[in-house]
Design a protein around this motif. Structure first.
Motif, mmCIF file in Angstrom:
data_model
loop_
_atom_site.group_PDB
_atom_site.id
_atom_site.type_symbol
_atom_site.label_atom_id
_atom_site.label_comp_id
_atom_site.label_asym_id
_atom_site.label_seq_id
_atom_site.Cartn_x
_atom_site.Cartn_y
_atom_site.Cartn_z
ATOM 1 N N ASP A 188 42.327 13.554 -16.098
ATOM 2 C CA ASP A 188 42.960 12.470 -16.845
ATOM 3 C C ASP A 188 44.017 13.028 -17.796
ATOM 4 O OD1 ASP A 188 41.201 10.714 -15.645
ATOM 5 O OD2 ASP A 188 39.915 10.496 -17.401
ATOM 6 N N GLY A 189 45.067 12.255 -17.997
ATOM 7 C CA GLY A 189 46.045 12.557 -19.029
ATOM 8 C C GLY A 189 46.820 13.840 -18.831
ATOM 9 N N CYS A 190 46.950 14.297 -17.602
ATOM 10 C CA CYS A 190 47.684 15.540 -17.327
ATOM 11 C C CYS A 190 49.166 15.265 -17.116
ATOM 12 C CB CYS A 190 47.124 16.236 -16.081
ATOM 13 S SG CYS A 190 45.458 16.903 -16.287
ATOM 14 N N ILE A 210 42.375 21.087 -12.058
ATOM 15 C CA ILE A 210 43.147 21.021 -13.301
ATOM 16 C C ILE A 210 42.429 20.024 -14.196
ATOM 17 C CG2 ILE A 210 45.405 20.632 -14.322
ATOM 18 C CD1 ILE A 210 45.323 22.877 -12.173
ATOM 19 N N GLU A 211 41.815 20.517 -15.262
ATOM 20 C CA GLU A 211 40.995 19.653 -16.101
ATOM 21 C C GLU A 211 41.856 18.727 -16.961
ATOM 22 O OE1 GLU A 211 38.088 22.110 -18.124
ATOM 23 O OE2 GLU A 211 36.875 22.251 -16.290
ATOM 24 N N ASP A 212 41.199 17.842 -17.726
ATOM 25 C CA ASP A 212 41.892 16.789 -18.467
ATOM 26 C C ASP A 212 42.889 17.345 -19.482
ATOM 27 O OD1 ASP A 212 40.208 15.079 -17.107
ATOM 28 O OD2 ASP A 212 38.855 14.739 -18.807
ATOM 29 N N SER A 272 42.697 27.638 -5.165
ATOM 30 C CA SER A 272 41.377 27.838 -5.771
ATOM 31 C C SER A 272 41.464 28.341 -7.208
ATOM 32 C CB SER A 272 40.543 28.802 -4.921
ATOM 33 O OG SER A 272 40.387 28.299 -3.611
ATOM 34 N N VAL A 273 42.323 27.692 -7.983
ATOM 35 C CA VAL A 273 42.506 28.011 -9.400
ATOM 36 C C VAL A 273 41.884 26.904 -10.233
ATOM 37 C CG1 VAL A 273 44.236 28.216 -11.240
ATOM 38 C CG2 VAL A 273 44.587 29.393 -9.062
ATOM 39 N N LYS A 274 41.290 27.281 -11.355
ATOM 40 C CA LYS A 274 40.798 26.308 -12.331
ATOM 41 C C LYS A 274 41.551 26.502 -13.636
ATOM 42 C CE LYS A 274 36.693 24.691 -14.809
ATOM 43 N NZ LYS A 274 35.229 24.877 -15.018
ATOM 44 N N VAL A 275 42.098 25.417 -14.168
ATOM 45 C CA VAL A 275 42.787 25.446 -15.457
ATOM 46 C C VAL A 275 42.015 24.552 -16.412
ATOM 47 C CG1 VAL A 275 44.930 25.026 -16.702
ATOM 48 C CG2 VAL A 275 45.019 25.844 -14.340
ATOM 49 N N GLY A 276 41.543 25.131 -17.529
ATOM 50 C CA GLY A 276 40.678 24.420 -18.449
ATOM 51 C C GLY A 276 41.386 23.381 -19.283
#
Length: 205
Positions: free
Chosen positions: A123-125, A139-141, A154-158
């Motif tokens: 949300d809100g990205c 890709i987190e909020d 396969s990347v995670k962005v906090g």
């Protein structure tokens, strides 16, 4: 969805949001709220009040936050959620969205961006102009992916992180929440500690 859209914020980022909305051709009416009393119009669209007035419009308008600051955007969007506002997702018609991609409410995907299959955008990205997000990313909020960013698979962005213009993230990398990656930075190892990282490869400053 309603046939009228109200954008909070009429400065640079808000104007790009309005341009996306116009290109989408979904809303019959698009207007702004802005706290700068000197701003009466933007993108040829009227400013009809200040941010504090938003509750008066929730029944009749979709509401979108056109503010680039991650923390302010999160605060306002949480207020809108509590008021049960309808918060759309805006995707420029020139963006490329792969199969099985999930994109949260209040997120803007700008011109020329690419989001490949099986990725999840919170949300809100902001997925800014010409950014590429490859397969199986999370890709987190309230993350801002700046123009020209390249994120491999396969990347995670906090949550609430900001990847500066032209930065790059190698595959299978985790970036924790509340990180800033400087312009042109290259991330080749996991980042476990919040902070600001710059360079090739990036180092914390």
């Amino acid at each position: 969805m309603k046939d009228k859209l109200l954008i909070i914020g009429a400065s640079g980022h808000g104007k790009v949001i309005a341009d996306i909305a116009l290109q989408m051709n979904r809303w019959n009416t698009i207007l702004f709220l802005d706290d700068n009393e000197r701003v009466k119009r933007a993108m040829g669209l009227d400013v009809i009040g200040k941010t504090k007035d938003v509750d008066k419009f929730i029944a009749d308008y979709d509401i979108f936050i056109g503010i680039g600051n991650n923390q302010i955007r999160e605060k306002l969007q949480n207020q809108l959620k509590a008021s049960q506002a309808t918060i759309p997702t805006l995707i420029h018609p020139s963006a490329v969205i792969g199969s099985k991609v999930a994109i949260g409410q209040g997120t803007a995907v700008m011109a020329g961006a690419v989001i490949n299959c099986c990725s999840k955008i919170g949300d809100g990205c902001i997925v800014n102009t010409g950014a590429t997000i490859d397969h199986d990313n999370c890709i987190e909020d309230y993350v801002h992916i700046s123009p020209g960013v390249n994120i491999a698979g396969s990347v995670k962005v906090g949550r609430s992180s900001w990847l500066g213009i032209g930065s790059k993230v190698s595959n299978n990398i985790d970036i924790t929440s509340n990180c800033i990656i400087g312009a042109g930075g290259v991330v080749v190892q996991d980042i476990y500690e919040s902070g600001t990282y710059v360079g090739v490869p990036v180092k914390k400053i």
